[in-house]
Motif scaffolding. Structure first.
Motif, PDB file in Angstrom:
ATOM      1  N   VAL A   1      50.014  16.228  55.658  1.00 19.48           N
ATOM      2  CA  VAL A   1      50.858  15.849  56.796  1.00 19.48           C
ATOM      3  C   VAL A   1      49.968  15.224  57.870  1.00 19.48           C
ATOM      4  O   VAL A   1      48.928  15.778  58.220  1.00 19.48           O
TER       5      VAL A   1
ATOM      6  N   GLY B   1      62.910  18.243  41.391  1.00 21.79           N
ATOM      7  CA  GLY B   1      62.476  19.627  41.456  1.00 21.79           C
ATOM      8  C   GLY B   1      60.994  19.797  41.195  1.00 21.79           C
ATOM      9  O   GLY B   1      60.507  20.903  41.066  1.00 21.79           O
TER      10      GLY B   1
ATOM     11  N   VAL C   1      57.024  19.718  42.141  1.00 21.09           N
ATOM     12  CA  VAL C   1      56.294  20.055  43.360  1.00 21.09           C
ATOM     13  C   VAL C   1      55.336  18.920  43.707  1.00 21.09           C
ATOM     14  O   VAL C   1      54.543  18.498  42.866  1.00 21.09           O
TER      15      VAL C   1
ATOM     16  N   LEU D   1      54.064  11.996  55.476  1.00 20.97           N
ATOM     17  CA  LEU D   1      53.637  12.836  54.373  1.00 20.97           C
ATOM     18  C   LEU D   1      53.026  11.936  53.299  1.00 20.97           C
ATOM     19  O   LEU D   1      53.680  11.038  52.789  1.00 20.97           O
TER      20      LEU D   1
ATOM     21  N   VAL E   1      47.214  16.904  60.089  1.00 23.75           N
ATOM     22  CA  VAL E   1      47.779  18.196  60.479  1.00 23.75           C
ATOM     23  C   VAL E   1      47.401  19.267  59.463  1.00 23.75           C
ATOM     24  O   VAL E   1      47.025  20.372  59.813  1.00 23.75           O
ATOM     25  N   GLY E   2      47.490  18.948  58.186  1.00 24.61           N
ATOM     26  CA  GLY E   2      47.151  19.913  57.150  1.00 24.61           C
ATOM     27  C   GLY E   2      47.897  19.592  55.874  1.00 24.61           C
ATOM     28  O   GLY E   2      48.576  18.577  55.786  1.00 24.61           O
ATOM     29  N   MET E   3      47.789  20.490  54.905  1.00 25.22           N
ATOM     30  CA  MET E   3      48.444  20.250  53.621  1.00 25.22           C
ATOM     31  C   MET E   3      49.501  21.301  53.330  1.00 25.22           C
ATOM     32  O   MET E   3      49.405  22.442  53.769  1.00 25.22           O
ATOM     33  N   THR E   4      50.509  20.894  52.595  1.00 17.81           N
ATOM     34  CA  THR E   4      51.528  21.818  52.129  1.00 17.81           C
ATOM     35  C   THR E   4      52.129  21.219  50.853  1.00 17.81           C
ATOM     36  O   THR E   4      51.524  20.346  50.244  1.00 17.81           O
ATOM     37  N   GLN E   5      53.283  21.700  50.474  1.00 17.82           N
ATOM     38  CA  GLN E   5      53.923  21.114  49.301  1.00 17.82           C
ATOM     39  C   GLN E   5      55.411  20.981  49.568  1.00 17.82           C
ATOM     40  O   GLN E   5      55.979  21.732  50.347  1.00 17.82           O
ATOM     41  N   ILE E   6      56.013  19.999  48.931  1.00 16.21           N
ATOM     42  CA  ILE E   6      57.464  19.860  49.044  1.00 16.21           C
ATOM     43  C   ILE E   6      58.036  19.642  47.643  1.00 16.21           C
ATOM     44  O   ILE E   6      57.301  19.331  46.704  1.00 16.21           O
ATOM     45  N   PHE E   7      59.334  19.819  47.523  1.00 17.06           N
ATOM     46  CA  PHE E   7      59.982  19.588  46.242  1.00 17.06           C
ATOM     47  C   PHE E   7      60.504  18.161  46.185  1.00 17.06           C
ATOM     48  O   PHE E   7      61.126  17.680  47.133  1.00 17.06           O
ATOM     49  N   GLY E   8      60.250  17.494  45.073  1.00 21.15           N
ATOM     50  CA  GLY E   8      60.771  16.148  44.874  1.00 21.15           C
ATOM     51  C   GLY E   8      62.216  16.207  44.418  1.00 21.15           C
ATOM     52  O   GLY E   8      62.803  17.276  44.283  1.00 21.15           O
ATOM     53  N   GLU E   9      62.784  15.037  44.166  1.00 17.72           N
ATOM     54  CA  GLU E   9      64.187  14.967  43.763  1.00 17.72           C
ATOM     55  C   GLU E   9      64.444  15.689  42.448  1.00 17.72           C
ATOM     56  O   GLU E   9      65.494  16.268  42.237  1.00 17.72           O
TER      57      GLU E   9
END
Lengths: 225, 157
Positions: free
Chosen positions: A32, A25, A27, A195, A15-23
């Motif tokens: 996806v 904090g 990045v 992810l 789908v593509g890439m992005t970023q999320i926050f881990g536990e």
């Protein structure tokens, strides 16, 4: 021995890439991958095919866009018009599933920390030695005549030829690439999304194969069983 | 379609009620700190000298001078570690990035004039919001009465 989903694999679409926050904090860069329904289209057996594998179909299309022999086979088995087929080698003949079953994707990603991802890398076209093989560049000033040239391709009269495998400019990318231990950050069962940490081969919309095991060669399995 | 999916994933992580602030503001950031199993917040006070990025990647840099030594910290707006932000003073900045503050020494030279226009505007908006909140039930009633009259009038015509 009962076979589980993790003995073979599933197929998905990038789908593509992005970023999320881990536990903590931090990045986490993530890729996806959307995993639509994977349907078992064939089970290869030692007796019939000489090797054991599971054939999986995915990505439904209009009847017109599916190849005729494949469509005929799908219709015989009462399956939807799948357009792409993939095979996953297994150690033994698979038990517990039959043609037409949807693969339990949730079971595949459950407790899975790393996964082998196989895809086709982005095609880069005809590239020089610097980009393709990480060769060094020449001087850019002081009358240099070797800026991004490959340089010498070998010694002189003695071999009198260029050795095979000499790294040279040529087509780059558009090759099958596997990442053996891609970290699974999260599986979203509701939206059928996975992810993965970091990048994976291919562009958005390209097809990726997932397998839980990293087997280098299948040659010594079921050779003369 | 694929972008939508990505936006959805990001949206679940975005903070919707984060305090509005601008470059030039003096702010106090509450940062979550984990010491073993204990958690506590630490305050970091200073001037916002830059806001970068957008969406989930939005970050801002806070500069403070303490005992003659300047410290700059960059925070991610949507990070779970940034608990709260308070605007202490609204400064009037004439550019988007206040990197020139790095060359300035002394309390007087690193000060910005207070942005009175922005303060007045926000105060006005606050009053308007309050007023509309109070008058809303009234307006609704009036509108309802109007439609009732219209409905009564239509079958006659």
């Amino acid at each position: 021995m009962a076979t589980t989903t993790q003995d073979y694999g599933v197929v998905g679409k990038k789908v593509g890439m992005t970023q999320i926050f881990g536990e903590d904090g931090d990045v986490i860069p993530v890729t996806v991958v959307e995993i639509s329904e994977n349907i078992v289209t064939d089970i290869k057996t030692q007796a019939r095919d000489g090797y054991t594998a599971v054939q999986v179909g995915n990505f439904t299309k209009r009847d017109k866009l599916v190849k005729k022999p494949q469509l005929a086979k799908l219709q015989k088995d009462n399956l939807p018009s799948l357009s792409k087929f993939f095979e996953f080698r297994t150690y033994e003949t698979v038990e517990g599933i039959k043609v037409g079953d949807a693969i339990d994707i949730e079971a595949f990603f459950k407790d899975l920390k790393t996964v082998k991802v196989t895809g086709t890398s982005i095609g880069k076209g005809f590239q020089g030695g610097v980009k393709r093989h990480n060769m060094s560049v020449g001087r850019r000033s002081h009358g240099s005549k070797s800026k991004r040239q490959v340089g010498s391709s070998g010694a002189g009269t003695d071999p009198g030829r260029v050795f095979k495998g000499k790294r040279m400019p040529g087509r780059m990318g558009n090759k099958q690439i596997s990442i053996n231990k891609a970290k699974v950050v999260k599986y979203d069962a509701e939206n059928r999304l996975v992810l993965l940490r970091g990048p994976v081969p291919g562009k958005k919309g390209s097809i990726l194969r997932f397998s839980a095991r990293c087997v280098k060669s299948w040659n010594h399995y079921n050779k003369d069983a | 379609m694929s972008q939508e999916t990505l936006r959805k994933i990001e949206a679940s992580q975005l903070k919707t009620d984060f305090t509005d602030f601008q470059v030039g503001d003096n702010v106090c950031v509450k940062v979550l700190i984990r010491e073993g199993t204990k958690e506590r917040t630490q305050n970091f006070e200073g001037m916002v000298i830059a806001i970068k990025g957008g969406g989930i990647n939005k970050s801002f840099t806070v500069r403070r001078t303490f005992q003659g030594i300047a410290i700059e910290r960059t925070f991610m707006v949507h990070s779970p570690k940034v608990v709260e932000l308070k605007v202490l003073r609204k400064g009037k900045a004439r550019r988007a990035k206040l990197y020139y503050m790095r060359d300035r020494i002394g309390t007087k030279k690193t000060r910005l004039r207070e942005d009175s226009a922005r303060i007045a505007k926000e105060f006005k908006q606050k009053l308007i919001d309050q007023e509309s909140k109070e008058s809303k039930p009234k307006a609704k009633k009036e509108a309802a009465a109007k439609t009732a009259v219209e409905e009564a009038a239509t079958p006659a015509s």
